[in-house]
Design an enzyme around this catalytic site. Structure first.
Site, short mmCIF file in Angstrom:
data_model
loop_
_atom_site.label_atom_id
_atom_site.label_comp_id
_atom_site.label_asym_id
_atom_site.label_seq_id
_atom_site.Cartn_x
_atom_site.Cartn_y
_atom_site.Cartn_z
N ASN A 107 -32.20 -19.42 55.07
CA ASN A 107 -32.58 -20.34 54.00
C ASN A 107 -32.01 -21.72 54.32
OD1 ASN A 107 -33.50 -21.16 51.35
ND2 ASN A 107 -31.38 -21.05 50.65
N HIS A 109 -30.63 -25.14 52.29
CA HIS A 109 -30.23 -25.57 50.96
C HIS A 109 -29.74 -27.01 51.04
CE1 HIS A 109 -28.91 -25.22 46.84
NE2 HIS A 109 -27.77 -25.79 47.19
N SER A 136 -27.48 -27.32 54.44
CA SER A 136 -26.96 -26.14 55.13
C SER A 136 -28.09 -25.18 55.42
CB SER A 136 -25.94 -25.40 54.26
OG SER A 136 -24.93 -26.26 53.79
N ASP A 145 -27.66 -18.92 47.24
CA ASP A 145 -27.24 -20.07 48.06
C ASP A 145 -25.84 -19.86 48.65
OD1 ASP A 145 -29.65 -21.39 47.56
OD2 ASP A 145 -28.88 -22.26 45.71
C1 GAR Z 1 -35.76 -28.78 50.45
O1 GAR Z 1 -34.96 -29.90 50.18
C2 GAR Z 1 -34.91 -27.52 50.44
O2 GAR Z 1 -33.61 -27.73 50.95
C3 GAR Z 1 -34.87 -27.19 48.97
O3 GAR Z 1 -36.15 -27.47 48.51
C4 GAR Z 1 -36.73 -28.51 49.30
C5 GAR Z 1 -38.06 -28.02 49.80
O4 GAR Z 1 -38.76 -29.04 50.47
N1 GAR Z 1 -34.49 -25.82 48.79
C6 GAR Z 1 -33.70 -25.39 47.81
O5 GAR Z 1 -33.25 -26.11 46.95
C7 GAR Z 1 -33.39 -23.91 47.85
N2 GAR Z 1 -32.23 -23.59 47.05
P1 GAR Z 1 -40.01 -28.68 51.39
O6 GAR Z 1 -40.93 -27.79 50.56
O7 GAR Z 1 -40.64 -30.00 51.68
O8 GAR Z 1 -39.48 -27.98 52.63
#
Ligand code: GAR
Length: 217
Positions: A107, A109, A136, A145
């Site tokens: 994942n 985060h 991370s 997370d």
């Molecule tokens: C990213 O910033 C990712 O780190 C976050 O959602 C966004 C997705 O962007 N994920 C979380 O918060 C998970 N806990 P994307 O769809 O453009 O890759």
């Protein structure tokens, strides 16, 4: 050839970075499918236009988390992936689902874990007054997370940052470190020892996306 299944919920820019890096760098891997929990996930169009199979398992069609996760696992396992890549997949997963993919699910985060798990990480980082924020990539465990960290990117907080400006700089680092982590996995270079992840042969499992002290003088 390792098979990857990437899970998204929306924009899918991390998925896109991984698909592009896999092709550009010639990884011993193939993105077998992109799966979304929302039919309107924007990233599905990118996957389709790159000839990647897509599927939607809409969480709203299921009465509870267990039935959704069971259906999702069935679709994922239909592609027989070596690695499941959560790329902005905004669902809390059941312990049974996580255990099924133990050691083979990553994942990304948007914080320097274990700080700021959960949502609104950029706002919370600003509110807490931290000077370094970041992103991370970690192996997924049943704790939200939290899990063995593969690579982190540190991003300095600048005066005048808003959640949006900070998010933009953090996202740019996600697009570097997430493909890097997935490549290390498919190259068979990651080993787990409790919460520690070692990379063989070693290279920095971090990225610093800012000026070093004294630079620019
Ligand atoms: C990213 O910033 C990712 O780190 C976050 O959602 C966004 C997705 O962007 N994920 C979380 O918060 C998970 N806990 P994307 O769809 O453009 O890759």
């Amino acid at each position: 050839m390792k098979k990857l299944v990437i899970l998204i919920s929306g924009r899918g820019s991390n998925m896109e970075a991984i698909v592009r890096a896999c092709a550009r760098e010639g990884w011993p891997a193939q993105v077998a499918a992109v799966i979304a929990n929302r039919p309107d996930a924007a990233g599905l169009a990118f996957a389709t236009s790159h000839g990647i199979a897509t599927a939607v398992v809409d969480h709203r069609q299921f009465p509870d988390r267990d039935s959704f996760d069971a259906a999702l696992a069935q679709v994922i396992d239909g592609f027989a992936p070596d690695l499941v890549v959560l790329a902005g997949f905004m669902r809390v997963l059941t312990a049974g689902f996580v255990d099924h993919y133990a050691g083979r699910m990553l994942n990304v985060h948007p914080s320097l874990l274990p700080s700021f798990p959960g949502l609104k990480t950029h706002q919370r980082a600003l509110d807490a007054g931290v000077r370094l924020h970041g992103a991370s990539v970690h192996f997924v465990t049943s704790q939200l997370d939290y899990g063995p960290i593969v690579v982190q990117a540190a991003v300095p907080v600048e005066t005048g940052d808003t959640p949006a400006t900070l998010a933009e700089r953090v996202l740019a680092t996600e697009h570097i470190i997430y493909p890097r982590a997935v490549r290390w996995f498919v190259e068979g270079r990651l080993a787990l020892d409790g919460l520690r992840v070692t990379l063989t042969p070693p290279e920095p499992q971090w990225l610093f996306a800012g000026h070093t002290a004294g630079e620019g003088a």
